[in-house]
Design an enzyme around this catalytic site. Structure first.
Site, PDB file in Angstrom:
ATOM      1  N   ARG A  55      -7.653  72.231 -15.844  1.00 43.08           N
ATOM      2  CA  ARG A  55      -8.010  70.828 -15.315  1.00 43.08           C
ATOM      3  C   ARG A  55      -7.556  70.523 -14.231  1.00 43.08           C
ATOM      4  NH1 ARG A  55      -7.195  66.387 -20.218  1.00 43.08           N
ATOM      5  NH2 ARG A  55      -8.530  65.127 -18.693  1.00 43.08           N
ATOM      6  N   HIS A 101     -18.278  70.506 -20.630  1.00 43.48           N
ATOM      7  CA  HIS A 101     -17.051  69.668 -20.206  1.00 43.48           C
ATOM      8  C   HIS A 101     -16.869  68.635 -21.373  1.00 43.48           C
ATOM      9  CE1 HIS A 101     -13.858  69.233 -17.409  1.00 43.48           C
ATOM     10  NE2 HIS A 101     -13.999  68.033 -17.299  1.00 43.48           N
ATOM     11  N   TYR A 145     -27.845  54.873 -11.341  1.00 45.46           N
ATOM     12  CA  TYR A 145     -28.674  54.468  -9.923  1.00 45.46           C
ATOM     13  C   TYR A 145     -28.673  55.443  -9.018  1.00 45.46           C
ATOM     14  CZ  TYR A 145     -27.716  49.507 -11.723  1.00 45.46           C
ATOM     15  OH  TYR A 145     -27.823  48.663 -12.357  1.00 45.46           O
TER      16      TYR A 145
END
Length: 895
Positions: A55, A101, A145
């Site tokens: 990570r 993931h 968006y």
């Protein structure tokens, strides 16, 4: 044997029990005591290693954390290459979550957004469309968006990934495979840097410039056999330091050197600010670049808070005028404020000066390692060696497979009739394949290729193409085998690839690195002749002397500066770039700055306010400038005031001038310091007054004094007269005088007999000329083989050979030297030194010695200019922009 208390076998801790004879674990259905300390250690270690490896820390080979690697590979797998249509970010995030993931969508989207932010990444890996946040701290729009696709540079991170160049591993549910590292032709670890906090460790790697990295990698490859002998100093010749996407300044190189040598270091970052004057006599600080990872809104809020707390009490207004053309933070100052002091306070109290703690920690073979710069570059080269070696093996295998098929096709074409007859006589395709393999000793693959061959391949041209392809394939096989047999050729390919990347994507540094001290400066600054000019409004600049070409007497000159408002050139000095420039003010103070630190401007450039370089108080102005090559060989500096007083001080007294200046000569009320000259202790001086009197006397008549002494009388002045220049007598020299209307002459110094100090002197210009053209504005001691330059109040500059100026008697009238426009007057004259006899010398060539340079006399006392603001880091001027609508921070101000 079992433990009496727990009933467990020794050393098992309740974990490794034997399975019973029935094949059932005896622990099932029973409560088993365990050692909580051992269990916590084991569980926490598993968690810590998961965070470290999977990570928080980047891989040293491709410089990517797993989430970034998965995002790039998922977009590559989706076909979202540069030039293709943008796709919704939500679709990309869903692809990454569903396949690779298994974490939250926010983590994936935030990571993707960072790869598309030009203020976070030095070189973008994702091309985003829509609102991806801003340096103000604005959050990006929701993923539904925004849209994205891979940036051009990402092709070089993922190129050749299909050619078995990297290892693959199972994804979280073993349904797919994902790359454990990318081929990474880009040196991404150092190129874009990385930051992350793991368990018990953290990484913080700054970004760098691609062109510099490419040069350093090429340098290391050229010395690959002796790579352990490459030093930090060698690499820092090519990589000067981090290059942040937001620009800014790095203060000194010690932190950089420590980080590159050990992997740890502290780099001081500073925003870029300059000082501008306003028409109202006030000053403003303009911030155009801020340190890396600093939120601009946070900076504004911090400054506003300090103003409210009255810790920054000299600020009157704060505005954010940033627009799409660039950043512009305007800090308006009060009328009496010292801009340099305020800027220093802002650096000290706000994040405009921050520290970047370098911690070059990355995963090497799955383990966290602290890397030096050389080791990081070596790991990149070694990774590329493995990638290219595996790619070569893959391509060799594919080429051999293709050559094998082509060999079969060649045999078929050679025995075409027999092949056709055999196939026609076969009952099935299997019989035909078996027959071909038996009769022509072909492999199954070759036989199948013959059966699959189209009839059009039997044409003569097609047969030639097969032969040509076979020959080409054999040559490629030989080339690939050569690469595998000679690893040094692989290194040459790596070098060629990285230099091609430099050619395509390399750009100039954005972050300027300020050296630690003058020793560093002298190593990089060329020794050149320059003219240092200063205006009445205290704007200073330096310009190469050779840009002012010499003209004949009576010439009109060239524009020496674009003056604005009522500004005028009042001081000019001939110096060299490595000289120390001493600035003397009308109040008797002295300041010091290196010539190369002054702004380098064109002939018509305005320069920068001098308060960007010296901490000049509002009520002072510079009246004299002296260039000093070094303080060891010069002996004295002699100063004179407009009121006729004179003082001689050992030059060593001024070798360490504080930023706030020191007292050079205490003055009486109404008097002003006007001139300073460097002297040897064995010379004669000459004082010239506005009304045409000149007094020559030995400098030893003025004893050497301390800094606190106020000096002695130098010349006896008539009513309404004042001193207009001080100069040093030279053997064979002339005294050149000039009036405001451009008339002047030179007279032999032999006509000026030495007299005692504090006498009236002799006439040096016809009184009729003084009545007609005004009083003497400037005078200099010159030699015939030199040049001088005249600067008018209107900004016109004329460079003139001394030999072109007629020599007249001491009391004569003189001739026109400068052709001036109506209402323009001569403001100052400067001695340039020896006239060039050939082409101008190159910047690195040895320069002929200049005579001891000295400042020019101040013209008629101009009104005291308003105070100038403090010096700024590197003289970077921001363009004035149309003020946009102010943001919601406040309609009139941020305060």
């Amino acid at each position: 044997m079992t433990d009496e208390l727990t009933g467990l076998q020794p050393g098992t801790n309740g974990v490794d029990l034997q399975v019973g004879t029935s094949g059932v674990d005896p622990r099932i259905g029973k409560i088993q005591p365990i050692d909580i300390d051992v269990e916590m250690r084991s569980a926490y270690l598993d968690y810590a290693m998961s965070v470290i490896v999977a990570r928080a820390l980047p891989d040293a080979r491709d410089g990517l954390k797993p989430v970034h690697r998965r995002i790039l590979y998922a977009m590559h797998d989706m076909g979202m290459r540069p030039g293709t249509a943008y796709k919704k970010s939500a679709r990309i995030v869903g692809e990454v979550l569903g396949k690779y993931h298994p974490h939250g969508d926010v983590a994936v989207y935030d990571s993707m957004v960072r790869l598309a932010q030009d203020f976070s990444m030095r070189y973008l890996l994702i091309d985003g469309q829509g609102n991806f946040g801003s340096i103000d701290g604005d959050s990006p729009a929701a993923m539904r968006y925004t849209e994205a696709r891979l940036a051009r540079l990402s092709d070089y991170m993922l190129g050749d990934i299909e050619k078995e160049t990297v290892d693959w591993g199972p994804n979280f549910d073993d349904s797919l495979e994902e790359p454990t590292v990318l081929p990474a032709q880009l040196p991404n670890l150092l190129l874009n840097g990385s930051s992350g906090i793991a368990v018990g460790m953290a990484t913080n790697i700054p970004p760098h410039n691609l062109a510099e990295l490419a040069d350093a990698i090429a340098y290391l490859i050229e010395r690959w056999e002796q790579r352990d002998d490459v030093t930090v100093e060698d690499l820092m010749e090519l990589i000067s330091g981090p290059d942040f996407p937001t620009g800014g300044l790095i203060m000194g190189t010690e932190g950089i050197r420590s980080a590159y040598a050990t992997g740890k270091g502290r780099i001081i970052m500073r925003g870029v600010a300059s000082i501008e004057d306003t028409k109202g006599g006030r000053f403003r600080i303009i911030v155009t670049e801020i340190p890396y990872q600093l939120n601009k809104t946070t900076l504004l809020e911090r400054i506003a808070q300090l103003v409210r707390e009255e810790r920054l009490d000299q600020i009157s207004d704060l505005r954010d005028e940033s627009d799409r053309e660039g950043m512009r933070i305007v800090i308006e100052l009060k009328r009496s404020a010292s801009a340099r002091k305020v800027l220093s306070q802002i650096y000290k109290l706000t994040p405009l000066q921050s520290t970047f703690g370098v911690n070059l920690l990355a995963l090497v073979e799955g383990e966290p390692r602290l890397l030096s710069l050389r080791r990081a570059l070596q790991i990149y080269v070694e990774h590329r060696q493995e990638v290219l070696t595996r790619r070569t093996r893959f391509e060799l295998r594919k080429a051999q497979e293709r050559a094998h098929i082509l060999e079969g096709l060649r045999i078929a074409l050679q025995f075409l009739d027999e092949v056709i007859a055999l196939i026609r006589a076969s009952k099935s395709a299997d019989d035909a394949r078996t027959g071909l393999m038996t009769h022509f000793n072909l492999s199954e693959v070759q036989a199948q290729a013959i059966l699959d061959m189209q009839l059009r391949r039997l044409a003569a041209l097609e047969r030639a193409k097969i032969e040509a392809e076979y020959q080409e394939m054999m040559a490629r096989i030989a080339h690939l085998r050569t690469l595998l047999d000679h690893p040094e050729k692989i290194l040459e390919i790596i070098k060629t690839d990285i230099l091609e990347l430099k050619e395509k994507f390399g750009d100039r540094r954005r972050t300027q690195i300020l050296p630690d001290g003058s020793a560093d400066d002298e190593d990089v600054v060329p020794q050149e002749h320059v003219l240092v000019t200063l205006t009445q409004d205290n704007f200073v600049k330096r310009t190469l002397t050779r840009v002012y070409r010499a003209q004949g007497r009576g010439g009109r000159g060239v524009v020496g500066m674009n003056t604005r408002d009522e500004d005028q050139v009042v001081q000019a000095l001939s110096a060299r770039t490595l000289d120390f420039v001493l600035f003397f003010t009308n109040k008797g103070r002295i300041y010091s700055e290196r010539a190369f630190n002054l702004p380098d401007a064109s002939r018509t450039g305005k320069g920068l306010a001098i308060v960007n370089f010296i901490n000049l108080p509002p009520d002072e102005r510079v009246t004299a400038m002296v260039a000093v090559p070094d303080f060891e060989h010069a002996t004295y500096v002699t100063m004179a005031t407009v009121g006729g007083r004179i003082k001689r001080v050992e030059l060593s007294e001024f070798s360490s001038v504080r930023p706030n200046g020191i007292i050079a000569m205490p003055l009486e009320d109404g008097d002003e310091l006007g001139w300073a000259r460097v002297t040897s202790g064995k010379q004669e001086l000459i004082l010239v007054t506005e009304k045409g009197q000149a007094l020559r006397f030995d400098e030893n008549e003025v004893r050497a004094m301390g800094r606190t002494a106020s000096g002695v009388w130098g010349i006896r002045l008539g009513e309404g007269d004042r001193v207009t220049s001080l100069d040093v007598i030279e053997p064979g020299g002339d005294l050149l005088v000039v009036t405001p209307q451009g008339f002047g002459k030179r007279s032999s110094l032999s006509e000026y007999t030495p007299r005692g100090r504090y006498t009236g002197g002799v006439v040096t210009l016809s009184q009729s000329r003084l009545e007609k053209d005004g009083r003497i504005v400037s005078s200099r001691v010159v030699q015939e083989d030199e040049e001088v330059a005249f600067f008018s109040a209107g900004g016109i500059a004329l460079r003139l050979r001394v030999r072109d100026i007629p020599r007249h008697g001491r009391a004569s009238s003189g001739v026109r030297l400068v052709q001036l426009k109506k209402d323009d007057t001569v403001a100052v004259m400067v001695r340039l030194g020896l006239a060039p006899t050939a082409e101008p010398v190159t910047p690195t060539a040895a320069l002929p010695p200049l005579p001891l340079p000295a400042p020019l006399p101040a013209p008629l006392p101009p009104p005291l200019p308003p105070p100038l603001p403090p010096p700024l880091p590197p003289p970077l001027q921001s363009k004035r922009r149309r003020q946009p609508q102010r943001e919601a921070i406040g309609t009139s101000s941020c305060l």
